[in-house]
Structure formats: structure tokens, C-alpha cells
Design an enzyme around this catalytic site. Structure first.
Site, PDB file in Angstrom:
ATOM      1  N   SER A  28    -105.309-105.367  -6.006  1.00  0.00           N
ATOM      2  CA  SER A  28    -106.379-106.194  -5.452  1.00  0.00           C
ATOM      3  C   SER A  28    -105.775-107.154  -4.445  1.00  0.00           C
ATOM      4  O   SER A  28    -104.580-107.434  -4.468  1.00  0.00           O
ATOM      5  CB  SER A  28    -107.112-106.943  -6.549  1.00  0.00           C
ATOM      6  OG  SER A  28    -106.236-107.857  -7.147  1.00  0.00           O
ATOM      7  N   ALA A  60    -107.112-110.086  -0.977  1.00  0.00           N
ATOM      8  CA  ALA A  60    -108.090-111.068  -0.518  1.00  0.00           C
ATOM      9  C   ALA A  60    -109.449-110.423  -0.233  1.00  0.00           C
ATOM     10  O   ALA A  60    -110.488-111.047  -0.408  1.00  0.00           O
ATOM     11  CB  ALA A  60    -107.566-111.764   0.731  1.00  0.00           C
ATOM     12  N   GLN A  61    -109.436-109.163   0.173  1.00  0.00           N
ATOM     13  CA  GLN A  61    -110.689-108.525   0.576  1.00  0.00           C
ATOM     14  C   GLN A  61    -111.387-107.767  -0.536  1.00  0.00           C
ATOM     15  O   GLN A  61    -112.557-107.461  -0.417  1.00  0.00           O
ATOM     16  CB  GLN A  61    -110.439-107.534   1.714  1.00  0.00           C
ATOM     17  CG  GLN A  61    -109.972-108.157   2.986  1.00  0.00           C
ATOM     18  CD  GLN A  61    -109.923-107.118   4.089  1.00  0.00           C
ATOM     19  OE1 GLN A  61    -110.866-106.903   4.818  1.00  0.00           O
ATOM     20  NE2 GLN A  61    -108.807-106.442   4.182  1.00  0.00           N
ATOM     21  N   GLY A  62    -110.674-107.412  -1.575  1.00  0.00           N
ATOM     22  CA  GLY A  62    -111.328-106.670  -2.636  1.00  0.00           C
ATOM     23  C   GLY A  62    -110.367-105.876  -3.488  1.00  0.00           C
ATOM     24  O   GLY A  62    -109.164-106.130  -3.493  1.00  0.00           O
ATOM     25  N   LYS A  68    -110.467 -98.517  -1.060  1.00  0.00           N
ATOM     26  CA  LYS A  68    -110.564 -99.978  -1.084  1.00  0.00           C
ATOM     27  C   LYS A  68    -112.008-100.387  -0.855  1.00  0.00           C
ATOM     28  O   LYS A  68    -112.649 -99.940   0.089  1.00  0.00           O
ATOM     29  CB  LYS A  68    -109.665-100.554   0.011  1.00  0.00           C
ATOM     30  CG  LYS A  68    -109.820-102.048   0.243  1.00  0.00           C
ATOM     31  CD  LYS A  68    -108.559-102.615   0.857  1.00  0.00           C
ATOM     32  CE  LYS A  68    -108.823-103.551   1.987  1.00  0.00           C
ATOM     33  NZ  LYS A  68    -107.568-104.024   2.586  1.00  0.00           N
ATOM     34  N   ASP A  86     -98.290-111.799   9.941  1.00  0.00           N
ATOM     35  CA  ASP A  86     -98.545-112.103   8.528  1.00  0.00           C
ATOM     36  C   ASP A  86     -98.051-110.988   7.615  1.00  0.00           C
ATOM     37  O   ASP A  86     -98.680-110.682   6.614  1.00  0.00           O
ATOM     38  CB  ASP A  86    -100.051-112.352   8.333  1.00  0.00           C
ATOM     39  CG  ASP A  86    -100.343-113.101   7.042  1.00  0.00           C
ATOM     40  OD1 ASP A  86     -99.437-113.806   6.541  1.00  0.00           O
ATOM     41  OD2 ASP A  86    -101.466-112.974   6.530  1.00  0.00           O
TER      42      ASP A  86
END
Ligand SMILES: Nc1ncnc2c1ncn2[C@@H]1O[C@H](COP(=O)(O)OP(=O)(O)O)[C@@H](O)[C@H]1O
Ligand SMILES: [Mg+2]
Length: 384
Positions: free
Chosen positions: A64, A66-68, A85, A181
Site C-alpha cells: 500500500s 499514498a494512493q491506495g 493498484k 522523489d
């Protein structure tokens, strides 16, 4: 007219994605055809519900972010395992919508063995009004780099993983994508030591600096120029690779700051306060802050990464350890104008043993949507 997420998902269904050739026809937002609901089924995965096409079976949660949530699954059409995802509510706000759109477009355009490939994308909702969730189907890998960092790797594997990271980064750069990042959770590997980068990093407009409102994300791997809100060039990503290499050797996060401010402290405690020449490049308010920090002399790379951290059974390994340390000392340089470039890193003795022109110099992808980062839309527009 803007080609946003809904249109993009539709486009993928109608056109070029190979996976679609084998997939059932007309299953996505196809409100005129009857019976399309039967093409989907739902099941609970942790706190979330996955509603996926019936060709995807045996779903198991594998990660998992940040987005899902991400599940592994067996794809009966492609006859292979895949990763699915779920982007949870990508339209909850503009940042999420923009990120979802950017990720989808880039994933589709970029085709390189060290960048994750997109196999399919779908949404169970039939109409634009209902359109809420997006599912992305990708190649399945075995683990993310956080898990690999725990392991004792030999120099061969270590340098091969780094080589592949650099190839993937070089390819992104060639397409005009500077990541900014990179972190271990967004890099995945297979047990055969192949590696792929999972995402495309910060959009050009999305960075937050030292003195800006913090929000909760991992920033241990972010370069000084990102932390300090300075201009950046392609070798901003080399810093992150340096942090990751250091962590693979130390089995500990190199710069584990609690927040952006502490992040900077951790950097200067180990590497030393940068000279005046560097401070002059900062904007006034950031410079004042940085100048008022205690001054640190920092440590040599021999002290930061002593021999005992490396595998050192043979003379050959001693040589490799000193090469790895030399590479670290060229990557972990606060002033980006003095930091090694991606091309130079690929030619470094620790890495160049793997050099293959077909992998390093793959033709750059064409990103059709040039203003990807500059575009601003409302959530509704992104949806459309
Ligand atoms: N294709 C994949 N193969 C194997 N594991 C994956 C794959 N995609 C994602 N994962 C796992 O799921 C986690 C979260 O995925 P990620 O794409 O980074 O989500 P987010 O964008 O929300 O951060 C990753 O850290 C990794 O462990
Ligand atoms: Mg992630």
C-alpha cells in the site's frame, strides 16, 4: 479539449494497449451495452473493496502507498500474474486527480525495462457521473527495495541494482521527467535481481520547500536542493540513489529526519555545513535559517562507511568496497554543481561492469502531453 482521466481510461480500452486485445470488449463505462456489470466482481481487501474484471482472480494484497492498495492477481487473459493498484478516489482533490492523470499518461508512454509497464487500466463505474475509482494493472514484481535493504547483498547484486536504477533514471530524464522523489518503496525488484521504478515522482509544481507547509510523506531521500527550495537539474535524482546505496550498506536510513527541518540537520551533521559559496545560492529567508544552524565539520566517507560495513573476504571485495565508497562520496554531495551526473555514474568503475548501450541509450519516449505539469484543472475537468 482536454484529455483527462476518464477519457484516458476510455482511450486505453479503445486503443493500443495490448492487453485489451485479449480482454472482454466494452466493459468500461459503456452505458449502452447491457450486462456489463457481470464482467466485474467485488471482494474485500483489508479496509478496501476491489471491484475488478472477472479475468483477474486470486487477489492478494501485496502493498500500500499514498494512493491506495496494491494486489497481486492472476490474469486469465494474459495467463500471467499481474499487480493491480486501486487508486482510491483519485478525484477527492486536485492534487490526487493530477497525480493520477500524470501517472497514467507517463506509464503508458514510457517503455523501458527498468520502469514499470502498464498492462491495463479500468474503472468499474459506467458513467462519468459515477466515475470514482481507477484500477491500474501492471507487471508483477516480487518485493520492493525496503525489503531488499534488510538483506546482505554482495557487490555484484548491489552494483547491478544500482546500474538498473541509473538506467531507469536516465531514460526518464531523456523523456524530460526529473523524478526528485525516488525512494525504496517506489522501486521494485524480482528475485532474479531485475529492478523497476514504480512511479514518476513529483510533478514540477508539487515540491514543498523547507519553509513551506509540511505534509506527511517520506522525504529521507530528497536532495538538498529540493529541501531548500532551490533550482534543480537532472542530478537531483543522484542524491536519492546515493541515499539508497548508503542504506543498502548500512541497513539503516542515512538521513532519517523527523520533518523537513530535521532532515537538513541530519544531512549537515554527517556531511558538514556547506561552504559560503553554496549558501549564496539560497533565497534570503532559507539562507537566514541555514546560516543560523549550528556549524558541523562532518565526517570523511571512510568514517561514514567503514570497511566493516562491506563484504570484505577477498582482495577483490576490498577493491569493490573502495569503489562503492568512492561512488557514494561523489553522489552524496550537497552542492549539485559538484555532484556526479547520471552519465558519469553509469561510467563509474563500480557500475560500468554492467554497461550495455541497448539498456543505457534506449531511445527516449515521446510524451505527447507536453504541459503535463503546468496544466491546472478543476477536479471535474481532470475527471473528464
Ligand atoms: N507492480 C508491482 N509489483 C510488486 N509490488 C508492487 C507493484 N506495485 C506496487 N507494489 C507494492 O505496493 C507498494 C505501493 O505501491 P505504489 O505504486 O508505490 O503506491 P503509491 O503510489 O500509493 O505509493 C509498493 O511499495 C510495493 O511494495
Ligand atoms: Mg509508493
Amino acid at each position: 479539449m482536454c484529455v483527462c482521466v476518464h477519457a484516458f481510461v476510455h482511450f486505453c480500452v479503445e486503443h493500443s494497449l495490448d492487453a485489451q486485445k485479449a480482454a472482454p470488449q466494452g466493459f468500461i463505462m459503456n452505458n449502452n451495452k447491457r450486462g456489463e456489470e457481470r464482467e466485474f466482481y467485488s471482494l474485500d481487501v483489508g479496509d478496501s473493496t476491489f471491484t475488478v474484471l472477472k479475468c483477474y482472480q486470486n487477489l492478494r494484497p501485496i502493498g500500500s502507498g499514498a494512493q491506495g492498495i496494491v494486489c497481486s492477481a492472476y490474469d486469465h487473459n494474459l495467463e500471467r500474474n499481474v499487480a493491480i493498484k486501486k487508486l482510491s478516489r483519485p478525484f477527492q482533490n486536485q492534487t490526487h486527480a493530477k497525480r493520477a492523470y500524470r501517472e497514467l499518461v507517463l506509464m503508458k508512454c514510457v517503455n523501458h525495462k527498468n520502469i514499470i509497464g502498464l498492462l491495463n487500466v479500468f474503472s468499474p463505474q459506467k458513467s462519468l457521473e459515477e466515475f470514482a475509482d481507477v484500477y491500474i494493472v501492471m507487471e508483477l514484481m516480487d518485493a520492493n527495495l525496503c525489503q531488499v535493504i534488510q538483506m546482505e547483498l554482495d557487490h555484484e547484486r548491489l552494483s547491478y541494482l544500482l546500474y538498473q536504477m541509473l538506467c531507469g533514471i536516465k531514460h526518464l530524464h531523456a523523456a524530460g521527467i526529473i523524478h526528485r522523489d525516488l525512494k525504496p518503496s517506489n522501486i521494485v525488484v524480482k528475485s532474479d535481481c531485475t529492478l523497476k521504478i514504480l512511479d514518476f515522482g513529483l510533478a514540477r509544481t508539487a515540491a514543498t520547500g523547507l519553509l513551506m507547509t509540511p505534509y506527511v510523506v517520506t522525504r529521507y531521500y530528497r536532495a538538498p536542493e529540493v529541501i531548500l527550495g532551490m533550482g534543480y537539474q537532472a542530478n537531483v535524482d543522484i542524491w536519492s540513489v546515493g541515499c539508497i546505496l548508503a542504506e543498502m550498506i548500512r541497513h539503516k536510513i542515512l538521513f532519517a529526519g523527523r520533518d523537513y527541518i530535521d532532515q537538513w540537520n541530519k544531512v549537515i551533521e554527517q556531511l558538514g555545513t556547506p561552504p559560503q559559496e553554496f549558501l549564496m545560492k539560497l533565497n534570503q529567508s532559507v539562507r537566514t535559517y541555514v546560516e543560523n544552524r549550528p556549524r558541523y565539520a562532518g565526517y570523511s566517507f571512510d568514517k561514514l562507511f567503514p570497511d566493516v560495513l562491506f563484504p570484505a573476504d577477498s582482495e577483490h571485495n576490498k577493491l569493490k568496497a573502495s569503489q562503492a565508497r568512492d561512488l557514494l562520496s561523489r553522489m552524496l554531495v550537497i552542492d549539485s554543481s559538484k555532484r556526479i551526473s547520471v552519465d558519469e555514474a553509469l561510467k563509474h568503475p563500480y557500475i560500468n561492469v554492467w554497461y550495455d548501450p541497448a539498456e543505457v541509450e534506449a531511445p527516449p519516449p515521446k510524451i505527447t502531453d507536453k504541459q503535463l505539469d503546468e496544466r491546472e484543472h478543476t477536479v471535474e475537468e481532470w475527471k473528464g
